[in-house]
Scaffold this motif. Structure first.
Motif, PDB file in Angstrom:
ATOM      1  N   LYS A 168       0.846  -1.187   0.000  1.00 33.54           N
ATOM      2  CA  LYS A 168       0.000   0.000   0.000  1.00 33.54           C
ATOM      3  C   LYS A 168       0.890   1.247   0.000  1.00 33.54           C
ATOM      4  CE  LYS A 168      -3.273  -2.439   3.020  1.00 33.54           C
ATOM      5  NZ  LYS A 168      -3.941  -2.398   4.357  1.00 33.54           N
ATOM      6  N   SER A 169       0.260   2.403  -0.159  1.00 31.80           N
ATOM      7  CA  SER A 169       1.009   3.656  -0.116  1.00 31.80           C
ATOM      8  C   SER A 169       1.605   3.883   1.261  1.00 31.80           C
ATOM      9  CB  SER A 169       0.111   4.826  -0.516  1.00 31.80           C
ATOM     10  OG  SER A 169      -1.016   4.905   0.349  1.00 31.80           O
ATOM     11  N   LEU A 170       0.910   3.424   2.298  1.00 28.29           N
ATOM     12  CA  LEU A 170       1.436   3.477   3.668  1.00 28.29           C
ATOM     13  C   LEU A 170       0.800   2.341   4.457  1.00 28.29           C
ATOM     14  CD1 LEU A 170       3.259   4.986   5.670  1.00 28.29           C
ATOM     15  CD2 LEU A 170       1.236   6.287   6.377  1.00 28.29           C
ATOM     16  N   GLY A 192       5.807   1.559   2.695  1.00 28.09           N
ATOM     17  CA  GLY A 192       4.841   2.060   1.722  1.00 28.09           C
ATOM     18  C   GLY A 192       5.407   2.109   0.319  1.00 28.09           C
ATOM     19  N   ARG A 193       4.517   2.439  -0.627  1.00 29.97           N
ATOM     20  CA  ARG A 193       4.881   2.618  -2.029  1.00 29.97           C
ATOM     21  C   ARG A 193       4.480   4.013  -2.470  1.00 29.97           C
ATOM     22  NH1 ARG A 193       5.851  -1.763  -5.381  1.00 29.97           N
ATOM     23  NH2 ARG A 193       5.800  -3.817  -4.367  1.00 29.97           N
ATOM     24  N   THR A 194       5.442   4.747  -3.001  1.00 28.97           N
ATOM     25  CA  THR A 194       5.192   6.092  -3.508  1.00 28.97           C
ATOM     26  C   THR A 194       5.853   6.216  -4.870  1.00 28.97           C
ATOM     27  OG1 THR A 194       5.211   6.968  -1.249  1.00 28.97           O
ATOM     28  CG2 THR A 194       5.391   8.563  -3.065  1.00 28.97           C
ATOM     29  N   GLY A 195       5.052   6.203  -5.916  1.00 31.08           N
ATOM     30  CA  GLY A 195       5.614   6.286  -7.252  1.00 31.08           C
ATOM     31  C   GLY A 195       6.587   5.147  -7.506  1.00 31.08           C
ATOM     32  N   SER A 198       9.545   1.967  -3.251  1.00 32.66           N
ATOM     33  CA  SER A 198       8.898   1.187  -2.201  1.00 32.66           C
ATOM     34  C   SER A 198       9.906   0.954  -1.096  1.00 32.66           C
ATOM     35  CB  SER A 198       8.374  -0.150  -2.748  1.00 32.66           C
ATOM     36  OG  SER A 198       9.441  -0.970  -3.167  1.00 32.66           O
ATOM     37  N   TRP A 199       9.448   0.964   0.150  1.00 27.94           N
ATOM     38  CA  TRP A 199      10.363   0.863   1.286  1.00 27.94           C
ATOM     39  C   TRP A 199       9.652   0.248   2.481  1.00 27.94           C
ATOM     40  CZ3 TRP A 199       9.032   3.487   5.770  1.00 27.94           C
ATOM     41  CH2 TRP A 199       7.997   4.419   5.630  1.00 27.94           C
TER      42      TRP A 199
END
Length: 657
Positions: A168-170, A192-195, A198-199
């Motif tokens: 998910k984004s967060l 999360g994943r942002t563009g 991912s981390w």
């Protein structure tokens, strides 16, 4: 809060007490009962479904791991077929895991693609001591020789561990629990994943007052505590549509108290482990040709101390691995694919055991290093629908022991009747560890260990996979197996036979406690049987392993059991999920007798452990859980004179967001 949770857990345990079955097959049942066409595993170094893998494999996903409620990875693995462990006390003490009776160092452990081992350990393998469940999302156990893809020393099998990746984004998760012997475990992770990025970052702390590592039956009284702190992280960045870079890291620090020389003592050990990875991924030809260039680094530091000694430090060791690798995969067509690669591993170690007397100078470090370069390739073909065949070759070039070529082949046939047939053959080669060659107990004249093995199995799916039964026969032969030989105390009798030259430090007249040598031959064969039944919320499952692991070298020990390997083990469990959020489970593990030494003069008795589990969903994201382990407080030993955990009760809360 924890007191109320404990009261909550006891009421659930009382309800579950009418069920008797095995202590932790719940993870297995979940993995096996799911659709094998949809479970993707990566222990094969390429994403495949369970029904496409010729070798025996067990896959535990996050749901199975959560339901088991286990703190350590070894407790999870112990409930799977063909696995046995020996531990020198409670949590944090030296832990050895054996797959199908193979030596602990004959199995490869991988975390997020990084092969783990400690060159300063006796066999150069991985010690499961500090490996907690933490932020692990999936565990795969691939049994039998897997040397083509994972290295020549993968004689017993591979344990592949994958930590969580953000979806998910967060998102985040946490687990907090407490229980017997002032045990407290707390874990949290966020990601999360942002563009293109991912981390995920995770951390855990674990403490317990523990038990006496010196068994109570032999006079052990004082508790030996343990603490562990670990953090893990990973990040992946897409540089372009077909190019990405990723970095991963893991660090654990542990402090464990233990007893030396068969008595309570003030000894304690510090253990620090670091794992780092950086990789570049490039996909070509519309994703059919995938390439990975990577560097991995592992560093393990172990130090033992006794504050009652004049010189407190009693042991000092460090092992390092530096590993470069390239792996490629190419989908030739829908039914033909290939995996290939090149690896270079450089390992080093140093260790010493300082004298207690300050008047004795510190000894020099025993040091050693080795380099291993390997190339490998494996081809997989699907000639007809449902049939998968593969074959592979690996060449290892060791800087001390020269070249070795290994072969493997296998096939799996998925029939329309719900029957799955498997057969595979593999070879292995393991150079003596640096410790076995160059430590104070070393022997530079050791020969490499070599092995080959095969297996054949059948699995039957019935009633739309509600009932699954299976059995596998395996056979493995190992030559030049390395064991530790103890030396007798020096004799003052002039009529006594001359002492063994190997019982002296090489090049000196200084006696030593023992040395390493090659056993001419060992053999292992046996049967692993499994069954799972799923009816709505009810799940029943179990497994039985019969493993004969013997010394087959000429001499007085011919036919003797190899140490600490029970011939018979069985696991079974029952669980039921109610539709209002309550889940109950019970489990039992039985382990037959084994022997602690090569002469089979010291017996370890059989034992039975019964556990109970319960969890209750407060919401879709938050659950309360509790478990009671070894409820009949059975006393047993997996290593002679070393204690084991008695009756234990834990309770906690977990969240997944």
């Amino acid at each position: 809060m924890f007191k109320s949770i404990c009261r909550f857990s006891v009421s659930f345990a009382a309800i579950a007490a009418s069920s008797t079955s095995f202590a932790q097959q719940m993870p297995i049942s979940h993995a096996v009962a799911a659709d094998a066409d949809s479970i993707i595993v990566t222990a094969t170094r390429a994403p495949l479904t369970l029904d496409e893998i010729p070798a025996s494999i067990t896959a535990l996903d996050k749901t199975a791991i959560d339901r088991s409620q286990d703190i350590g990875v070894t407790e999870l693995l112990l409930r799977t077929p063909g696995i046995s462990i020996s531990r020198n006390g409670g949590y944090g003490t030296s832990t050895s895991l054996r797959i199908r009776g193979a030596e602990p160092e004959h199995s490869v452990v991988v975390i997020d693609g990084v092969k783990l081992n400690d060159p300063s350990s006796t066999g150069g393998g991985f010690n499961f001591t500090n490996l907690l469940v933490g932020d692990i999302a999936r565990i795969e156990v691939l049994r039998g020789p897997q040397s083509i893809l994972w290295g020549s020393q993968a004689i017993g099998g591979v344990v592949n561990i994958v930590t969580a990746t953000p979806q998910k984004s967060l998102e985040g998760s946490f687990d907090i629990e407490a229980g017997s012997r002032d045990t407290v475990s707390a874990r949290a992770a966020i990601g999360g994943r942002t563009g293109p990025l991912s981390w995920r970052l995770g951390g855990q702390t674990f403490t317990t007052d523990g038990i006496s590592s010196h068994a109570a039956a032999f006079g052990g009284k004082e508790r030996d505590g343990y603490r562990n702190r670990n953090v893990s992280g990973r990040a992946e960045l897409e540089l372009a549509q077909n190019i990405s870079v990723d970095v991963r890291g893991y660090y654990a620090s542990g402090r464990v108290e233990f007893d030396g020389f068969n008595a309570d003592s003030a000894d304690y050990g510090l253990n620090k482990e670091f794992v780092g990875y950086a990789g570049l991924n490039i996909a070509l030809a519309d994703g059919r040709f995938r390439n990975r260039f990577a560097y991995a680094y592992t560093d393990t530091n172990r130090d033992n101390f006794n504050p009652t000694r004049a010189r407190q430090q009693s042991f000092d060791a460090e092992g390092r691995n530096k590993r470069w690798e390239y792996q490629g995969s190419f989908a030739v067509s829908d039914g033909i694919s290939a995996i290939f690669g090149v690896e270079n591993e450089r390992s080093s170690f140093k260790s010493r055991s300082p004298s207690a007397s300050l008047a004795t100078p510190l000894p020099p470090f025993a040091i050693g290093k080795a380099e291993l370069t390997s190339v490998y390739g494996q081809l997989s073909v699907q000639p007809i629908d449902g049939l998968t065949l593969n074959g592979g070759v690996r060449y290892d070039d060791h800087d001390r022991y020269g070249g070795q070529t290994l072969f493997a082949a296998g096939g799996v046939w998925r029939l329309p009747t719900g029957t799955v047939l498997r057969v595979s053959y593999g070879e292995g080669f393991k150079a003596p560890s640096l410790y076995q060659q160059f430590s104070e107990y070393g022997n530079v004249a050791l020969d490499p260990e070599a092995a080959h093995g095969w297996e054949a199995g059948i699995e039957q799916h019935l009633f739309d996979r509600k009932l699954i039964v299976g059995a596998t026969w395996f056979d493995r032969k190992t030559t030049n197996q390395i064991i530790y030989n103890g030396c007798p105390a020096p004799s003052t009798d002039p009529a006594a036979p001359p002492p063994n030259p190997m019982c002296f430090v090489p090049g000196t007249t200084t006696p030593r406690f023992g040395y390493y040598s090659n056993v001419a031959r060992s053999e292992a064969h046996g049967i692993e049987a499994t069954a799972t039944l799923t009816l709505g919320g009810l799940t029943l499952d179990g497994n039985y392993s019969w493993i004969v692991s013997e010394d087959r070298s000429t001499g007085t020990n011919f036919g003797k059991w190899l140490p600490r390997r029970p011939r018979d083990t069985a696991n079974a469990s029952v669980s039921y999920d109610f539709n209002f959020g309550l889940g109950l489970g019970a489990a039992v593990r039985w382990s037959g007798k084994s022997f602690d030494n090569v002469t089979n003069s010291t017996r370890l008795d059989d034992y039975t452990l019964v556990d109970l589990r319960a969890e209750y969903a407060l919401s879709e994201s938050v659950k309360l859980f509790a478990r009671a382990e070894n409820i009949f407080d059975e006393e047993y030993m997996t290593a002679f004179r070393y204690g084991s955990l008695g009756r234990s009760i834990y309770a906690g809360i977990r969240g997944r967001f």
